[in-house]
Each structure stands twice: as structure tokens, then as C-alpha cells.
Design a protein around this motif. Structure first.
Motif, mmCIF file in Angstrom:
data_model
loop_
_atom_site.group_PDB
_atom_site.id
_atom_site.type_symbol
_atom_site.label_atom_id
_atom_site.label_comp_id
_atom_site.label_asym_id
_atom_site.label_seq_id
_atom_site.Cartn_x
_atom_site.Cartn_y
_atom_site.Cartn_z
ATOM 1 N N THR A 1 83.492 68.946 26.080
ATOM 2 C CA THR A 1 84.193 70.210 26.249
ATOM 3 C C THR A 1 83.831 70.772 27.622
ATOM 4 N N PRO A 2 84.824 71.081 28.459
ATOM 5 C CA PRO A 2 84.526 71.517 29.824
ATOM 6 C C PRO A 2 84.060 72.972 29.901
ATOM 7 N N ASN A 3 83.257 73.247 30.909
ATOM 8 C CA ASN A 3 82.865 74.604 31.262
ATOM 9 C C ASN A 3 83.858 75.163 32.269
ATOM 10 N N VAL A 4 83.849 76.478 32.457
ATOM 11 C CA VAL A 4 84.616 77.110 33.528
ATOM 12 C C VAL A 4 83.813 76.919 34.817
ATOM 13 N N ILE A 5 84.447 76.367 35.831
ATOM 14 C CA ILE A 5 83.789 76.164 37.124
ATOM 15 C C ILE A 5 84.198 77.324 38.034
ATOM 16 N N ILE A 6 83.189 78.043 38.535
ATOM 17 C CA ILE A 6 83.420 79.223 39.378
ATOM 18 C C ILE A 6 82.821 78.955 40.748
ATOM 19 N N SER A 7 83.656 79.062 41.796
ATOM 20 C CA SER A 7 83.175 78.946 43.170
ATOM 21 C C SER A 7 83.047 80.342 43.754
ATOM 22 N N LEU A 8 81.961 80.571 44.476
ATOM 23 C CA LEU A 8 81.686 81.877 45.080
ATOM 24 C C LEU A 8 82.071 81.843 46.549
ATOM 25 N N TYR A 9 82.855 82.837 46.975
ATOM 26 C CA TYR A 9 83.343 82.901 48.351
ATOM 27 C C TYR A 9 83.000 84.226 48.996
ATOM 28 N N ASP A 10 82.911 84.193 50.319
ATOM 29 C CA ASP A 10 82.670 85.390 51.109
ATOM 30 C C ASP A 10 83.915 86.278 51.071
ATOM 31 N N PHE B 1 75.046 87.848 22.788
ATOM 32 C CA PHE B 1 73.982 86.849 22.848
ATOM 33 C C PHE B 1 72.837 87.374 23.706
ATOM 34 N N SER B 2 71.674 86.744 23.609
ATOM 35 C CA SER B 2 70.534 87.171 24.421
ATOM 36 C C SER B 2 70.077 86.107 25.413
ATOM 37 N N ASP B 3 70.532 84.863 25.249
ATOM 38 C CA ASP B 3 70.135 83.799 26.169
ATOM 39 C C ASP B 3 70.758 84.029 27.540
ATOM 40 N N THR B 4 69.981 83.744 28.578
ATOM 41 C CA THR B 4 70.422 83.934 29.962
ATOM 42 C C THR B 4 70.573 82.587 30.645
ATOM 43 N N ILE B 5 71.673 82.433 31.368
ATOM 44 C CA ILE B 5 71.876 81.261 32.220
ATOM 45 C C ILE B 5 71.579 81.719 33.644
ATOM 46 N N VAL B 6 70.727 80.988 34.355
ATOM 47 C CA VAL B 6 70.297 81.384 35.702
ATOM 48 C C VAL B 6 70.706 80.305 36.704
ATOM 49 N N PHE B 7 71.300 80.752 37.810
ATOM 50 C CA PHE B 7 71.638 79.869 38.927
ATOM 51 C C PHE B 7 70.977 80.430 40.174
ATOM 52 N N LYS B 8 70.281 79.573 40.928
ATOM 53 C CA LYS B 8 69.626 80.010 42.168
ATOM 54 C C LYS B 8 70.172 79.219 43.345
ATOM 55 N N ASN B 9 70.455 79.955 44.420
ATOM 56 C CA ASN B 9 70.917 79.357 45.677
ATOM 57 C C ASN B 9 72.090 78.421 45.452
ATOM 58 N N ARG B 10 73.125 78.948 44.829
ATOM 59 C CA ARG B 10 74.312 78.146 44.492
ATOM 60 C C ARG B 10 75.579 78.863 44.938
ATOM 61 N N SER B 11 76.585 78.098 45.282
ATOM 62 C CA SER B 11 77.916 78.641 45.561
ATOM 63 C C SER B 11 78.899 78.225 44.468
ATOM 64 N N LYS B 12 78.390 77.496 43.473
ATOM 65 C CA LYS B 12 79.218 77.078 42.343
ATOM 66 C C LYS B 12 78.401 77.235 41.076
ATOM 67 N N ILE B 13 79.026 77.848 40.045
ATOM 68 C CA ILE B 13 78.349 78.001 38.763
ATOM 69 C C ILE B 13 79.269 77.503 37.651
ATOM 70 N N GLU B 14 78.667 77.058 36.562
ATOM 71 C CA GLU B 14 79.406 76.530 35.414
ATOM 72 C C GLU B 14 79.119 77.414 34.209
ATOM 73 N N VAL B 15 80.179 77.892 33.561
ATOM 74 C CA VAL B 15 80.034 78.844 32.467
ATOM 75 C C VAL B 15 80.736 78.307 31.218
ATOM 76 N N PRO B 16 80.027 78.207 30.092
ATOM 77 C CA PRO B 16 80.683 77.750 28.867
ATOM 78 C C PRO B 16 81.519 78.853 28.215
ATOM 79 N N LEU B 17 82.505 78.444 27.452
ATOM 80 C CA LEU B 17 83.327 79.363 26.669
ATOM 81 C C LEU B 17 83.042 79.129 25.195
ATOM 82 N N GLN B 18 83.208 80.168 24.389
ATOM 83 C CA GLN B 18 83.033 80.028 22.944
ATOM 84 C C GLN B 18 84.242 79.270 22.386
ATOM 85 N N ILE B 19 83.976 78.213 21.650
ATOM 86 C CA ILE B 19 85.077 77.387 21.152
ATOM 87 C C ILE B 19 85.635 77.882 19.827
ATOM 88 N N ASN B 20 84.922 78.779 19.161
ATOM 89 C CA ASN B 20 85.387 79.295 17.876
ATOM 90 C C ASN B 20 86.067 80.659 17.999
#
Length: 168
Positions: free
Chosen positions: A30-39, A59-78
């Protein structure tokens, strides 16, 4: 002689595996949403975020990305909606507190289609009629950081390319 026997046994066992017995991932997940960060000012230039943290509403869980220009975010399938609180931590050497914290919320609306991949992989969910919107932070103590959003596709079936651009 014992080594030859073990190698022969291993070859027989491996050759008896069915294609459905091994899930290789990739297109079968199942794919994640791919987000690119731009100026925001140089809109063709990717911008590296020092630290981005995401927490899905409810939810309480945290997803952390450091020094990235692209992040991947899951979606709830239900469900047909997922909202993420997305927080930017930026270093500011001129401030008393050297970290500036800004928040936004991203809401994703979509329809899901589940289909069987294989015995080993199970089911995969793709997302159709995909929409994304930018919301102000649920916490009024923090300024927003995302200036605009650009949705690139109406369906999410793989992770080969970005699905959204965020400008900040």
C-alpha cells in the motif's frame, strides 16, 4: 559429503517455493503519500527542512524526518480521510530560543480500493479521488509554516513520484 547433501537439500527446498510464497514489496505494498518540500520564493528549488514531525489526528505516535526535502506519509486504509498535524522545527541563531516551531494541518480525502496481491503479500490498498487541503494548526499558539500546496495526482497507486508539493 555432508556439505554436498546440505547444499542439495537447500536447492530442493528453494526450488519448491511458489512465486506466491515470497513478497518482494514495492508495487505489492500500500503506497504512502509522497510530499516534496519546495522553497516558496524559488518555486523550482527543493528545500530541505531541518526537522518535520507528523502526528495523525486521533493518534499519539510521531513520525520524524530530519534534513529532508521529501517525506512519506501513510493514509488510513479503513477510512476516507486522514488529517495530519505537521510541525516544522527550524534553527534560528538570532532568536533567544534557537528553535522556531510552526504548525499546519494537512487533510487528505480519498476513496480506497483493496485488491488481492498474492498469498505472501496479502492485500494492497490504492487511493482514488485523492484530495489534499491545508488547514490552520489546531493549536493557536503556533504560526503556520506552509504557504501553499500543489496536488499533482488524483490517485495514489505507487511511490515512484511525488503526489504533493508543499511550498514554505
Amino acid at each position: 559429503m555432508k556439505k554436498i547433501w546440505l547444499l542439495s537439500l537447500a536447492a530442493v527446498l528453494l526450488s519448491s517455493c511458489e512465486k506466491d510464497d515470497i513478497c518482494e514489496g514495492g508495487e505489492s505494498e500500500t503506497p504512502n503519500v509522497i510530499i516534496s518540500l519546495y522553497d516558496n520564493f524559488e518555486t523550482e528549488k527543493l528545500k530541505v527542512a531541518t526537522k518535520v514531525c507528523l502526528v495523525a489526528n486521533g493518534f499519539s505516535d510521531t513520525i520524524v524526518f530530519k534534513n529532508r526535502s521529501k517525506i512519506e506519509v501513510p493514509l488510513q486504509i479503513n477510512k476516507q480521510e486522514t488529517t495530519w498535524e505537521i510541525t516544522l522545527y527550524e534553527y534560528d541563531p538570532t532568536a533567544e530560543n534557537d528553535t522556531i516551531i510552526k504548525k499546519n494541518q494537512l487533510r487528505f480525502l480519498y476513496n480506497t480500493e483493496e485488491f488481492y496481491v498474492s498469498k505472501a503479500c496479502g492485500y494492497k490498498v490504492n487511493f482514488y479521488d485523492f484530495g489534499a487541503s491545508l488547514l490552520p494548526s489546531a493549536d493557536p499558539n503556533y504560526a503556520p509554516w506552509i504557504q501553499s500546496i500543489s496536488k499533482l495526482t488524483n490517485e495514489i497507486t505507487n511511490e515512484n513520484n511525488a503526489h504533493i508539493y508543499l511550498f514554505y
